[in-house]
Design an enzyme around this catalytic site. Structure first.
Site, PDB file in Angstrom:
ATOM      1  N   HIS A   1       0.864  -1.181   0.000  1.00  0.00           N
ATOM      2  CA  HIS A   1       0.000   0.000   0.000  1.00  0.00           C
ATOM      3  C   HIS A   1       0.894   1.222   0.000  1.00  0.00           C
ATOM      4  O   HIS A   1       1.872   1.273   0.732  1.00  0.00           O
ATOM      5  CB  HIS A   1      -0.890  -0.032   1.242  1.00  0.00           C
ATOM      6  CG  HIS A   1      -2.021   0.953   1.210  1.00  0.00           C
ATOM      7  ND1 HIS A   1      -1.834   2.301   1.327  1.00  0.00           N
ATOM      8  CD2 HIS A   1      -3.364   0.773   1.087  1.00  0.00           C
ATOM      9  CE1 HIS A   1      -3.018   2.912   1.274  1.00  0.00           C
ATOM     10  NE2 HIS A   1      -3.961   2.005   1.131  1.00  0.00           N
TER      11      HIS A   1
ATOM     12  N   ARG B   1      -6.789  10.465   0.176  1.00  0.00           N
ATOM     13  CA  ARG B   1      -6.630  10.971  -1.194  1.00  0.00           C
ATOM     14  C   ARG B   1      -7.979  11.124  -1.873  1.00  0.00           C
ATOM     15  O   ARG B   1      -8.196  12.046  -2.649  1.00  0.00           O
ATOM     16  CB  ARG B   1      -5.696  10.047  -1.986  1.00  0.00           C
ATOM     17  CG  ARG B   1      -4.231  10.249  -1.612  1.00  0.00           C
ATOM     18  CD  ARG B   1      -3.339   9.158  -2.158  1.00  0.00           C
ATOM     19  NE  ARG B   1      -3.428   7.932  -1.364  1.00  0.00           N
ATOM     20  CZ  ARG B   1      -3.352   6.700  -1.861  1.00  0.00           C
ATOM     21  NH1 ARG B   1      -3.182   6.516  -3.141  1.00  0.00           N
ATOM     22  NH2 ARG B   1      -3.435   5.659  -1.061  1.00  0.00           N
TER      23      ARG B   1
END
Ligand SMILES: Cc1cc2nc3c(=O)[nH]c(=O)nc-3n(C[C@H](O)[C@H](O)[C@H](O)COP(=O)(O)OP(=O)(O)OC[C@H]3O[C@@H](n4cnc5c(N)ncnc54)[C@H](O)[C@@H]3O)c2cc1C
Ligand code: SF4
Ligand code: SF4
Ligand code: FES
Lengths: 250, 605
Positions: B236, B256
């Site tokens: 990740h 995000r």
């Protein structure tokens, strides 16, 4: 790096004693890191419960310098290191080994609470409509990570051992989440009054203070439930209103 | 034999995360007697940690979404290594599985018209993730748990399975021990569902908990089942990098999705510099357009921060390696900047990302509403695992089913965020139903006493070596360093060969591991038992990664940095050979049916 002494409760089934260990503390460490260091280096068999190490699973509850806390969210730099730091298991539950307690009672209590019972769907496709404002309150309660720290600190359980009669703050939060769920239709007020002894709670707010999820257990869950119980059982006028209007919307 | 407790069920589910709970509920709904075993307490499985949401093409926020788009997104994200049947079923069934959670009491965030809200996530074309702030996994596991406790399922908490017991070629039960007393239990059953999660503990920097020791994959392998795609591990892009003790803990992609941007030490949004060709049409040209996308402007395209995880992770790695990283070896993830764009930004961030706010405040003394976070890649998920039939989730061993992270197929070479939680529900349900059917149709399996005796003796052997110089924790730490350094996010043939040699050494040492103390709640002993699983699966990962001489999805080879179309034609499948060695095979991917191939073409524009 500073060597810090930990006074850890070790033993089985309530028989035990404090034992001292040292761990090297570096910047940003939490108590759980220190326990892991001690476990890896000096005490391979030190029993601890933990999973996420991020305050999300509610496994690592313990009493640190006498305060019920999550070990993974207690930073070393918030504790005084001039004297040994004590780490003990939660005291309101039967002891298993070292820092691990038998919390199975909590899981049994939950089964006794009437399950979620939704009203029929609002739309033909089997779904419901709820607006955000109506679910905000329930979402607060559903943040609970079942760490049982509130149960540990509640005097009704910890000092008076009313485990057979009283379900404790965690399950008032759970009941409130169901009672105030916009879709739920079941009625838990009689159970709360008679089988779950909500009346034993005298609003000391100790539970709210220790909740790592900052759930306002007493003000938002317990007091409104108590009010509903009073309305239902002691206020004939309110009861009549309820009969006419149905269950209060959240 | 007299010392072991015996329990019998029709279906035994191993694991109480999303996949295991959903499987148990589904099996119980058929009337089968169901047992559910888990290493931790109920509600503590890894699923509880999931943050961002679960993907389902309900189209509540953008009605252009439907299962075809979700299917195509999943296949493209997986670089077409996916089991396409699973990708199809997943895209079709996920919406119903999410709605079912609402009927069981889940309270998702809402749209203005009162439906389940959906958010943007990397690789998903439209806002698709049903969520509750950034604690979606908690909502999911609690809903399933609270529903399951009223379904007559026998739950065995803090019980660890150490061996699958066989009858001829089929599964007949399992051997397990309980943590509290260290006593053995034999479960006999007609079918087993493995739902044991992932393997993150094989690496040093990981978002995964102690439970992720590859148990299910190793149990299945030892029982003769095939593993697939083991080279595809997901790193990740955004884990915490500081302070050291929390290194690896996840920072949700939701940051995000809500408008957070990545910058290097020069303040540059470096993701704009490297946009893969097959995503260019769908990626924003400017910072302005990217921002509009995160705010729900349907005419805007996604910012490059929301490209697939493998790509973003490698870009971050590059920035750090080339000297443009942050002080603690990451890059900056900035959500605070949105105050330039929206009023009351601080409250907005706290409402949308409450756990991230607390996580940074409490663990790093950083207020994310005012200060950028430092982030870097962390081992997060394994796409590979037990090879299963797409419809039934049965492995190549009769009666042995697998669902959730421990199974392979849905995600191919790279998983899209949010596709795991929906995976757990869709395939957990299927596994539970098919397992119940198998158990009903194939009664009469029996557990062999001699097999039990042998397995018990093996499990207790570390106590006989109590004085041994080999400590379980030390070997585990060495393994984690080895995999991190040599089989991590950027791989090379020569390094992986070294890793394979070193693994043989660790395996030999693990056979000599000794533990002190007694059997009650003894984590040293548990670690010793988990070690064998971690070692087996680490070897499988390294072998498969050597075999795939190209870069694709989560698997990046420094010596073969490009995709190679020859390698697009097969999955790497492994099984235990008759002599005990690991066998590896290139298994051709069956051709896509015309309808599905058509969907992929139609969605390319
Ligand atoms: C921090 C984090 C955030 C994430 N966020 C998201 C997200 O937003 N969206 C998304 O889709 N995915 C997300 N993921 C991925 C997703 O959460 C996991 O892949 C998923 O929860 C795995 O579920 P599972 O049911 O397969 O296994 P788990 O939930 O891990 O459960 C495994 C179970 O198996 C048991 N078990 C294991 N071994 C044994 C054994 N030997 N004997 C008995 N029991 C055993 C364990 O005790 C546990 O109960 C995230 C992952 C992490 C780590
Ligand atoms: S407020 Fe009530 S439930 Fe909470 S600790 Fe005090 S007595 Fe217990
Ligand atoms: S209410 Fe708070 S203190 Fe109590 S169990 Fe839940 S999270 Fe823990
Ligand atoms: S380990 Fe999960 S809350 Fe501490």
């Amino acid at each position: 790096m500073t060597a810090t002494t930990f006074r850890i409760w070790r033993g089985e089934k309530g028989n035990g004693a404090f034992a001292d260990y040292t761990a090297d503390i570096t910047e940003g460490m939490v108590v759980l890191d220190a326990m892991h260091q001690i476990q890896a280096d000096n005490a391979n068999d030190l029993a601890i419960r933990w999973n996420c190490k991020a305050g999300k699973c509610g496994s690592c509850s313990a009493e640190i310098n006498g305060m019920p806390k999550l070990m993974c969210m207690t930073r070393m730099d918030e504790l005084p290191t001039d004297k040994p730091i004590t780490v003990e298991p939660m005291r309101a539950f039967p002891h298993i080994r070292d820092l691990v307690t038998d919390v199975s009672w909590n899981f049994e209590v939950k089964k006794r609470i009437k399950k979620f019972t939704p009203r029929p769907p609002d739309a033909p496709d089997g779904t419901w409509r709820m607006v955000q404002e109506d679910v905000d309150r329930v979402q607060e309660f559903r943040k609970c990570i079942e760490c049982f720290l509130c149960q540990d600190v509640c005097h009704v359980l910890r000092d008076h051992h009313k485990h057979d009669e009283f379900i404790g703050p965690r399950y008032f939060v759970y009941s409130a989440a169901l009672e105030m769920h916009p879709l739920d239709t079941a009625d838990r007020l009689k159970d709360l009054k008679e089988d779950q002894a909500i009346g034993y709670c005298n609003i000391t707010k100790c539970c709210t203070k220790v909740c790592p999820e900052h759930i306002t257990i007493t003000d938002n869950a317990i007091i409104p439930l108590k009010e509903r119980v009073v309305d239902e059982f002691y206020d004939p006028l309110m009861k009549l209103v309820r009969l006419v209007r149905g269950k209060p919307r959240s | 034999m007299s010392m072991v407790e015996r329990v019998s069920h029709d279906v035994l589910v191993i694991g109480a995360g999303g996949a295991g709970l959903r499987a148990a509920i589904a099996a119980a709904a058929t009337g089968a007697r169901v047992g559910l075993v888990c290493k931790s307490l109920l509600g503590k499985a890894h699923t509880v940690m999931a943050e961002g949401g679960m993907a389902a093409a309900m189209g509540h926020v953008d009605d252009r979404d439907n299962w075809r788009v979700h299917f195509a997104d999943t296949m493209r994200g997986g670089q077409y290594m996916n089991n396409w049947r699973m990708a199809e079923l997943h895209a079709k069934e996920a919406p119903d599985r999410v709605r079912e959670l609402e009927a069981w009491g889940a309270v998702f965030d809402r749209t203005a018209d009162g439906r389940i809200l959906q958010r943007n996530f990397g690789g998903h074309r439209y806002p698709r993730l049903a969520h509750v702030g950034d604690r979606t996994g908690l909502e999911m596991i609690r809903t399933l748990q609270d529903h399951a406790i009223h379904q007559g399922i026998d739950v065995h908490m803090e019980v660890t399975v150490v061996r699958l017991l066989m009858d001829g070629g089929r599964v007949a039960g399992v051997l397990a021990y309980d943590r509290e007393r260290g006593r053995f239990k034999v479960f006999s059953c007609g079918a087993v569902v493995l739902a044991t999660g992932g393997v993150g503990r094989a690496f040093k920097i990981t978002s995964n908990s102690w439970e992720y020791t590859a148990d299910g994959q190793a149990l299945a392998y030892e029982a003769g089942a095939e593993l697939m795609d083991m080279e595809f591990v997901q790193f990740h892009p955004t884990g915490m990098v500081w302070p050291p003790s929390v290194k690896g803990i996840l920072v949700t992609e939701g940051v995000r999705g809500e408008g957070g941007v990545l910058r290097n030490s020069q303040g540059k949004r470096f993701m704009f510099d490297d946009i893969p060709e097959n995503y260019r049409n769908q990626t924003a040209d400017s910072e302005e357009e990217g921002w509009r996308y995160t705010q729900g402007d349907k005419s805007a395209r996604r910012p490059p921060e929301l490209l697939t995880r493998d790509h973003v992770a490698r870009c971050i790695q590059r920035e750090v390696r080339e000297g443009r990283g942050s002080p603690h070896g990451g890059v900056y993830l900035d959500i605070a900047w949105i105050k330039e764009r929206i009023p009351k930004a601080q409250d907005h961030i706290k409402k949308k990302l409450p756990s991230m706010y607390h996580q940074f405040m409490q663990l790093a003394n950083i207020d994310i509403t005012t200060t950028p976070m430092e982030v870097g890649p962390t081992t997060h998920y394994i796409m590979g695992g037990i090879r299963v039939d797409g419809d039934s989730q049965m492995s190549t061993v009769p009666g042995l089913f697998a669902a959730g992270e421990c199974a392979a197929g849905l995600h191919g070479a790279n998983r899209l965020g949010g596709n795991s939680l929906s995976d757990l529900l869709v395939f957990g349900k299927r596994a539970g139903e098919y397992a119940a059917r198998f158990a009903a149709e194939h009664p009469g399996a029996t557990v062999s006493n001699s097999e039990v005796d042998g397995a018990v003796a093996a499990a207790l052997s570390p106590f006989e070596r109590a004085g041994s110089a080999e400590q379980p924790y030390r070997i585990q730490h060495e393994l984690q360093d080895l995999m991190q350094d040599l089989v991590g996010i950027v791989r090379k043939e020569e390094e992986m060969r070294r890793a394979l040699d070193a693994l043989q050494g660790l395996k030999a040492r693990a056979r000599d591991v000794g533990v002190a103390g007694n059997r009650e709640y003894n984590p040293g002993w548990h670690t010793a038992l988990d070690l064998a699983n971690l070692l087996t699966i680490s070897e499988a990962i390294a072998l498969a990664a050597v075999e795939r001489k190209e870069s694709r999805g989560g698997h990046f080879r420094d010596d073969y940095p490009d995709k190679d179309s020859n390698y697009a034609k097969f999955n790497i499948v492994m099984r235990k050979g008759s002599g005990g060695e690991m066998e590896l095979e290139r298994r051709p991917i069956p051709p896509l049916p015309q309808e599905l191939a058509g969907i992929i073409e139609e969605q390319k524009s």
